[in-house]
Design an enzyme around this catalytic site. Sequence first.
Site, PDB file in Angstrom:
ATOM      1  N   ARG A   1      21.841  57.832 -19.660  1.00  0.00           N
ATOM      2  CA  ARG A   1      21.894  56.525 -19.673  1.00  0.00           C
ATOM      3  C   ARG A   1      20.665  56.011 -19.548  1.00  0.00           C
ATOM      4  O   ARG A   1      19.946  56.283 -18.656  1.00  0.00           O
ATOM      5  CB  ARG A   1      22.731  55.902 -18.927  1.00  0.00           C
ATOM      6  CG  ARG A   1      23.065  54.222 -19.197  1.00  0.00           C
ATOM      7  CD  ARG A   1      24.235  53.555 -18.385  1.00  0.00           C
ATOM      8  NE  ARG A   1      23.812  52.126 -18.734  1.00  0.00           N
ATOM      9  CZ  ARG A   1      23.691  51.401 -17.745  1.00  0.00           C
ATOM     10  NH1 ARG A   1      23.940  51.447 -16.376  1.00  0.00           N
ATOM     11  NH2 ARG A   1      23.558  49.854 -17.984  1.00  0.00           N
TER      12      ARG A   1
ATOM     13  N   HIS B   1      18.394  45.508 -20.591  1.00  0.00           N
ATOM     14  CA  HIS B   1      18.592  45.742 -19.082  1.00  0.00           C
ATOM     15  C   HIS B   1      17.590  45.041 -18.502  1.00  0.00           C
ATOM     16  O   HIS B   1      16.449  45.511 -17.989  1.00  0.00           O
ATOM     17  CB  HIS B   1      18.580  47.191 -18.666  1.00  0.00           C
ATOM     18  CG  HIS B   1      18.674  47.495 -17.378  1.00  0.00           C
ATOM     19  ND1 HIS B   1      19.570  48.644 -17.088  1.00  0.00           N
ATOM     20  CD2 HIS B   1      18.382  47.154 -16.300  1.00  0.00           C
ATOM     21  CE1 HIS B   1      19.727  48.831 -15.723  1.00  0.00           C
ATOM     22  NE2 HIS B   1      18.746  47.565 -15.184  1.00  0.00           N
TER      23      HIS B   1
ATOM     24  N   GLU C   1      24.695  44.225 -16.565  1.00  0.00           N
ATOM     25  CA  GLU C   1      24.912  43.145 -15.373  1.00  0.00           C
ATOM     26  C   GLU C   1      24.603  41.995 -15.807  1.00  0.00           C
ATOM     27  O   GLU C   1      23.541  41.316 -15.169  1.00  0.00           O
ATOM     28  CB  GLU C   1      24.058  43.843 -14.257  1.00  0.00           C
ATOM     29  CG  GLU C   1      24.530  45.512 -13.760  1.00  0.00           C
ATOM     30  CD  GLU C   1      23.776  45.745 -12.597  1.00  0.00           C
ATOM     31  OE1 GLU C   1      22.998  45.031 -12.114  1.00  0.00           O
ATOM     32  OE2 GLU C   1      24.097  46.609 -11.785  1.00  0.00           O
TER      33      GLU C   1
ATOM     34  N   ASN D   1      29.493  48.978 -12.699  1.00  0.00           N
ATOM     35  CA  ASN D   1      28.131  49.404 -11.492  1.00  0.00           C
ATOM     36  C   ASN D   1      28.774  49.150 -10.145  1.00  0.00           C
ATOM     37  O   ASN D   1      29.037  47.764 -10.156  1.00  0.00           O
ATOM     38  CB  ASN D   1      27.151  48.541 -11.771  1.00  0.00           C
ATOM     39  CG  ASN D   1      26.601  49.094 -13.346  1.00  0.00           C
ATOM     40  OD1 ASN D   1      27.040  49.884 -14.006  1.00  0.00           O
ATOM     41  ND2 ASN D   1      25.440  48.448 -13.821  1.00  0.00           N
TER      42      ASN D   1
ATOM     43  N   TYR E   1      28.454  49.360  -6.242  1.00  0.00           N
ATOM     44  CA  TYR E   1      27.341  49.791  -4.922  1.00  0.00           C
ATOM     45  C   TYR E   1      28.129  49.580  -3.659  1.00  0.00           C
ATOM     46  O   TYR E   1      27.879  50.278  -2.714  1.00  0.00           O
ATOM     47  CB  TYR E   1      25.914  48.962  -5.181  1.00  0.00           C
ATOM     48  CG  TYR E   1      25.100  49.519  -6.414  1.00  0.00           C
ATOM     49  CD1 TYR E   1      24.328  50.649  -5.977  1.00  0.00           C
ATOM     50  CD2 TYR E   1      25.079  48.925  -7.537  1.00  0.00           C
ATOM     51  CE1 TYR E   1      23.453  51.070  -7.152  1.00  0.00           C
ATOM     52  CE2 TYR E   1      24.514  49.360  -8.727  1.00  0.00           C
ATOM     53  CZ  TYR E   1      23.494  50.485  -8.371  1.00  0.00           C
ATOM     54  OH  TYR E   1      22.922  50.924  -9.240  1.00  0.00           O
TER      55      TYR E   1
ATOM     56  N   GLU F   1      26.991  52.775 -13.208  1.00  0.00           N
ATOM     57  CA  GLU F   1      25.738  53.075 -12.006  1.00  0.00           C
ATOM     58  C   GLU F   1      26.691  53.111 -10.695  1.00  0.00           C
ATOM     59  O   GLU F   1      27.576  52.333 -10.348  1.00  0.00           O
ATOM     60  CB  GLU F   1      24.962  51.644 -11.910  1.00  0.00           C
ATOM     61  CG  GLU F   1      23.845  51.439 -12.930  1.00  0.00           C
ATOM     62  CD  GLU F   1      22.908  50.358 -12.763  1.00  0.00           C
ATOM     63  OE1 GLU F   1      22.814  49.845 -11.601  1.00  0.00           O
ATOM     64  OE2 GLU F   1      22.619  49.695 -13.946  1.00  0.00           O
TER      65      GLU F   1
HETATM   66  O1  IFM Z   1      18.120  49.187  -9.897  1.00  0.00           O
HETATM   67  C1  IFM Z   1      18.986  48.454 -10.065  1.00  0.00           C
HETATM   68  C2  IFM Z   1      19.491  48.449 -11.549  1.00  0.00           C
HETATM   69  O2  IFM Z   1      18.525  48.039 -12.485  1.00  0.00           O
HETATM   70  C3  IFM Z   1      20.830  47.471 -11.806  1.00  0.00           C
HETATM   71  N1  IFM Z   1      21.793  47.904 -10.844  1.00  0.00           N
HETATM   72  C4  IFM Z   1      21.489  47.951  -9.185  1.00  0.00           C
HETATM   73  C5  IFM Z   1      20.312  48.731  -9.200  1.00  0.00           C
HETATM   74  C6  IFM Z   1      19.926  49.134  -7.746  1.00  0.00           C
HETATM   75  O3  IFM Z   1      19.568  47.680  -7.271  1.00  0.00           O
END
Ligand code: IFM
Length: 453
Positions: free
Chosen positions: A88, A132, A177, A303, A305, A363
């Site tokens: 990606r 992005h 995002e 995405n 985290y 992500e």
């Molecule tokens: O680095 C970023 C990415 O550009 C977008 N999502 C989160 C990642 C980590 O912060």
Amino acid sequence: MSPSSRPEPQAPQRADFAADFLWGCATSSYQIEGAAHADGRVESIWDRFAATPGRIRDGSSGEVACDHYHRWPEDLDIARDLGLNAYRFSIAWPRIFSSVGARPNQKGLDFYSRLVDGMLERGLQPWATLYHWDLPQYLQDRGGWNERATVDAFVELADAMTRTLGDRVKHWITHNEPWCTAIIGNYEGWHAPGLTDLKTALQVSHHVLLSHGKAVPVIRANVPDAKVGISLSLHPLRPASLEPRDIAAMERHDGLRYRWFLDPLYGRGYPAQTLELVGENAPTVLPGDLEAIAVPTDFLGVNYYFPETIADEPGHAPLNARVLPPSGDEITGMGWPVEPQGMAELLARVENDYHPGPMYVTENGSCYEDTVSADGSVHDTERRHYLMRHLGALQQAVDAGVPVKGYFAWSLVDNFEWSEGYLKRFGLVHIDYATQQRRLKDSAKWYQAFLRE
Ligand code: IFM
């Protein structure tokens, strides 16, 4: 407990997933390409933001980054050697259009054409993200995403890129995002363009979603067999306590953080409670906009985290709700809690709430301080464990019936982590920024072994 004394996590095997499951890594243009002045590229909002004193913690910029613009063959070799079957990447808009009304820059188109050919030669399915975050500065000078004209400019970008690459790229992500584009960039202000105005931020969010909706039919017209989607950054939410006020605060936060984006994408318009709470800061929505945003898509990118814990806090703008700092003992170098289970929970919730069709984790990754040992190895045990445990959660989600079809680790290489500059490393592959040497970290070697099983 130190990372090395933690027990080895149980990880799934590749064979536990479908044979056609996608295994990739993700990157983005501004974070890795460098070559900021090459071949007609013009200034982006991130060049301008990074050049503003105090905006980037180490005073750096993406001017050189990982020099991927020149070193992409080596990076794609690494991706192939890891055993990935997908990659990606994102398109740098300022490489393609140099001003309003300009023709697409052939050198910019050629770069992405070479890159895509390079992926296909290496057995990597290209997944292109159109936006992005590196908006051309000349568009920001005219108001950026706050202006409706930027929607049309984005559709032109989508048109140019799909005409050029559509014979080879079948997977298109319109935006990465939108929360970050809109809220972090225009309300919280610690991302470019660095504004702090809620009304602007909400109008930006609407224009970003609208540009997605208007680009999808153009992509489909140029690439009849395209699969098109959007990637959202989402968090499972927990209330700070079981007190009704914290639960209500979590609901308010959820309205803006989660439903503000997903509801209109899936045909429900903006959430009524959130519209009421933001009052006169609500965006201007013209007739037909909501229908355009709700265009059917082929997949949703998620995405993930970490989860967020929300407390009621009167006076904490904009919704009297605050995201609390994490309290557990497992915290990444970004200060983010580690909670693999949150990924399975989030994916199940999205499936339950919207049935978006196939989902891809576009992500997921972690930042830790890495040190290069004397023998050149990078023993990033915490990142390796993070990856193993999140793949475990992914397997649980799939086993529970959530239609997840692929996983992209963030990120292939260490890169420019926005306002943190180069202080934060997310790569499976270490970059020595002085020499541009690439080194596989232990996490990359583990992913490689997993993929080769
Ligand atoms: O680095 C970023 C990415 O550009 C977008 N999502 C989160 C990642 C980590 O912060």
